[in-house]
Design a protein around this motif. Structure first.
Motif, short mmCIF file in Angstrom:
data_model
loop_
_atom_site.label_atom_id
_atom_site.label_comp_id
_atom_site.label_asym_id
_atom_site.label_seq_id
_atom_site.Cartn_x
_atom_site.Cartn_y
_atom_site.Cartn_z
N VAL A 340 36.26 41.16 40.20
CA VAL A 340 35.35 40.02 40.03
C VAL A 340 34.27 40.35 39.00
O VAL A 340 33.77 39.45 38.31
N LEU A 341 33.90 41.62 38.87
CA LEU A 341 32.83 42.01 37.97
C LEU A 341 33.27 42.00 36.51
O LEU A 341 32.44 41.87 35.61
N SER A 342 34.56 42.14 36.25
CA SER A 342 35.08 42.14 34.88
C SER A 342 35.82 40.85 34.56
O SER A 342 36.49 40.76 33.53
N LEU A 343 35.73 39.86 35.45
CA LEU A 343 36.43 38.59 35.29
C LEU A 343 37.94 38.80 35.25
O LEU A 343 38.67 38.16 34.52
N GLY A 344 38.39 39.74 36.08
CA GLY A 344 39.83 39.97 36.22
C GLY A 344 40.32 41.18 35.45
O GLY A 344 39.54 42.02 34.98
N CYS A 345 41.63 41.25 35.30
CA CYS A 345 42.29 42.36 34.60
C CYS A 345 41.79 42.45 33.16
O CYS A 345 41.70 41.44 32.46
N CYS A 400 48.49 36.54 28.23
CA CYS A 400 48.82 35.17 28.63
C CYS A 400 48.68 35.01 30.14
O CYS A 400 48.12 34.02 30.63
N TRP A 401 49.18 35.99 30.91
CA TRP A 401 49.06 35.94 32.36
C TRP A 401 47.59 36.00 32.77
O TRP A 401 47.15 35.26 33.66
N GLN A 402 46.81 36.88 32.13
CA GLN A 402 45.38 36.98 32.45
C GLN A 402 44.68 35.64 32.26
O GLN A 402 43.87 35.22 33.10
N ALA A 403 44.99 34.98 31.14
CA ALA A 403 44.35 33.71 30.84
C ALA A 403 44.67 32.65 31.89
O ALA A 403 43.80 31.90 32.35
N LYS A 404 45.93 32.59 32.30
CA LYS A 404 46.34 31.60 33.29
C LYS A 404 45.81 31.94 34.68
O LYS A 404 45.53 31.04 35.48
N TYR A 405 45.69 33.24 34.97
CA TYR A 405 45.25 33.65 36.30
C TYR A 405 43.79 33.29 36.54
O TYR A 405 43.38 33.02 37.67
N GLY A 406 43.00 33.28 35.49
CA GLY A 406 41.62 32.92 35.74
C GLY A 406 40.67 33.17 34.60
O GLY A 406 39.63 32.52 34.49
N TYR A 407 41.01 34.12 33.71
CA TYR A 407 40.04 34.50 32.69
C TYR A 407 39.62 33.33 31.80
O TYR A 407 38.46 33.24 31.41
N GLN A 408 40.56 32.44 31.49
CA GLN A 408 40.23 31.31 30.63
C GLN A 408 40.36 29.97 31.35
O GLN A 408 40.64 28.94 30.76
N GLN A 409 40.13 30.01 32.65
CA GLN A 409 40.25 28.80 33.46
C GLN A 409 38.87 28.30 33.91
O GLN A 409 37.94 29.09 34.03
N PRO A 410 38.74 26.99 34.17
CA PRO A 410 37.50 26.48 34.74
C PRO A 410 37.31 27.03 36.15
O PRO A 410 38.27 27.49 36.78
N PRO A 411 36.07 27.00 36.68
CA PRO A 411 35.79 27.63 37.97
C PRO A 411 36.74 27.25 39.09
O PRO A 411 37.15 28.11 39.87
N GLU A 412 37.11 25.98 39.16
CA GLU A 412 37.95 25.53 40.28
C GLU A 412 39.39 26.04 40.19
O GLU A 412 40.14 25.96 41.17
N ARG A 413 39.78 26.61 39.04
CA ARG A 413 41.16 27.10 38.89
C ARG A 413 41.25 28.62 38.77
O ARG A 413 42.33 29.15 38.55
#
Length: 484
Positions: A340-345, A400-413
């Motif tokens: 959570v501190l690094s916004l994911g992987c 690509c997986w990182q982005a979809k998992y949460g790094y480039q997603q809005p808070p609710e996703r």
């Protein structure tokens, strides 16, 4: 001439405060720290310019605050000498934490994506210990090391091209590194004074002489590996290792070199390494300023799922780590639970992340993702550079997986950042990427793991149980706070 405070941007105020932090009297140090804390809170939590989940931002603020307090604690106790303190302020803070975005923007114009923030280099496979489960394996009889000129070129390329001024050194045992003409690690560090170095070490080679050299260059902090107290450390690392570690810590304190600890969490020591007694011993008595927890990964020499922390243990660890983060003031972060501190992987050269170059020159996404497509020697022979590896299909698929998992997603996703790792927490994802990209294994252990269907199913089953245990915590910690 400095701008009037009312005209300064928040970034400028933070940089001014951070650069002056630790270089004043105790009274001004406290005042500066409060100013910096308020600026960080306003920027990270209140302004939240990237629209991250608010609880995520609150926890990130707590970690940054604890890191600042670690520096203050070290300065007050005299654990950081004059030059190491100056290098912390000028290099780690001034060049890395408050990095100039122009290099990153220039890189993005050429490559179409932002560069990593730092690099992990394992310059030598040599080690004087034989720790159970070490990802470096057991090949001491044929240990390899990076050529010194290649090591230098890698560091200059990433600094100049990425605008990166932070480098992590792993191993093997990094203080055993010897390049051409007997160049050692401290020589390389001294040549790169515009970088701050974090060196993961078993600590057994740190003498008064080596500690004095580290103090003289000023831009390095060692993170010393421990497994608990003497019994646990010696059981994995060899009899007498813990006593040698304590001598190393004394040498570093006397020389004024800031240091931390690196801890491998297993099923057998998870509770011990998060106990009050453990924290008091290393952070208070021994003077460690920070700590990293690396949960045991069953892929190296003598890999065993029996050492892997159970999902229930990991839940307990997470709850205890959140308590430590918020209540103790220590910077003691779990590389997995602390996602959570690094916004994911942060693997595969993600913006804000890193990639790993090993002693053979192979370029892997992460220290714990032992597969690769590019080799630095091959790239240089073809007239290419380190950054070319960022475009490999292996790295692209992971990002690509990182982005979809949460790094480039809005808070609710944003998905659960308490289990962020594709290799450990979503092993089916990592396995599929390795197969699809035909990535090559770094060693025989990685090759065997990729071909072992039982290994794959055991990890997938583990991850399913982990999901059942940790996802409700994510919902509780993040979703409810967001709704509030």
């Amino acid at each position: 001439m400095r701008k009037p405070q009312s005209q300064e941007t928040l970034s400028e105020k933070l940089k001014r405060g951070l650069l002056s932090f630790g270089l004043k009297s105790n009274l001004l140090r406290t005042h500066t720290l409060r100013q910096v804390e308020k600026g960080l809170y306003d920027y990270i939590v209140v302004e939240n310019p990237e629209r991250r989940p608010r609880q995520v931002q609150r926890l990130r603020f707590m970690a940054m605050k604890n890191l600042l307090h670690a520096g203050a604690r070290g300065a007050r106790r005299g654990l950081i000498g004059e030059k190491p303190l100056r290098m912390l302020a000028d290099t780690f803070v001034g060049k890395f934490v408050m990095a100039d975005p122009q290099k990153s923007k220039a890189f993005a114009k050429v490559y179409g994506f932002e560069p990593p923030s730092f690099l992990v280099v394992s310059p030598t496979e040599r080690c004087n210990l034989r720790c159970v489960g070490c990802y470096a394996g057991d090949r001491s009889h044929q240990a390899r090391s990076l050529e010194a000129d290649t090591f230098r070129r890698i560091l200059r390329e990433k600094t100049q091209s990425w605008g990166s001024h932070f480098t992590v050194i792993s191993g093997g045992e990094p203080f055993l590194y010897r390049g051409e003409n007997s160049v050692d690690l401290i020589d390389i560090i001294a040549e790169n004074a515009d970088n701050y170095f974090l060196a993961f070490t078993n600590g057994t080679l740190i003498t008064e002489t080596l500690a004095a050299r580290m103090a003289d260059v000023g831009n390095v902090t060692p993170a010393i590996s421990v497994e608990g107290f003497g019994e646990e450390t010696d059981a994995r690392r060899g009899r007498g290792t813990h006593e040698r570690i304590l001598r190393a810590m004394r040498c570093l304190r006397d020389a004024g070199v800031p240091f931390g600890i690196s801890v491998t969490a297993t099923r057998h020591n998870a509770e011990r390494i998060l106990s009050d007694a453990f924290l008091d011993f290393y952070f208070e008595e021994q003077g460690a300023l920070y700590g990293w927890i690396f949960q045991y990964m069953p892929i190296g020499r003598d890999a065993s799922f029996d050492l892997l922390v159970s999902p229930r243990q990991r839940l307990w660890m997470l709850e205890r780590e959140l308590h430590i983060l918020e209540k103790t003031g220590y910077f003691y972060v779990d590389f997995w639970n602390g996602g959570v501190l690094s916004l994911g992987c942060i693997a595969a050269g993600r913006a804000g992340g890193y990639l790993h170059v090993d002693w053979n020159g192979n370029i892997a996404p992460c220290v714990f993702f032992p597969y690769y497509m590019d080799n630095i020697y091959d790239l240089y022979k073809k007239g290419r550079c380190l950054s070319h590896a960022l475009k490999s299909q292996l790295f692209l698929d992971i990002r690509c997986w990182q982005a979809k998992y949460g790094y480039q997603q809005p808070p609710e996703r944003v998905r659960n950042l308490f289990r962020p790792c594709p290799m450990r927490d979503h092993h089916g994802v990592a396995h599929a990427i390795v197969e699809r990209t035909k990535a090559k294994p770094l060693n025989a252990e990685a090759a065997a793991a990729a071909e072992d269907s039982e290994y794959l199913m055991r990890f997938i089953n583990y991850d399913h149980r982990l999901e059942e245990v940790l996802d409700p915590v994510w919902e509780r910690q993040v979703r409810l706070y967001e709704a509030w």
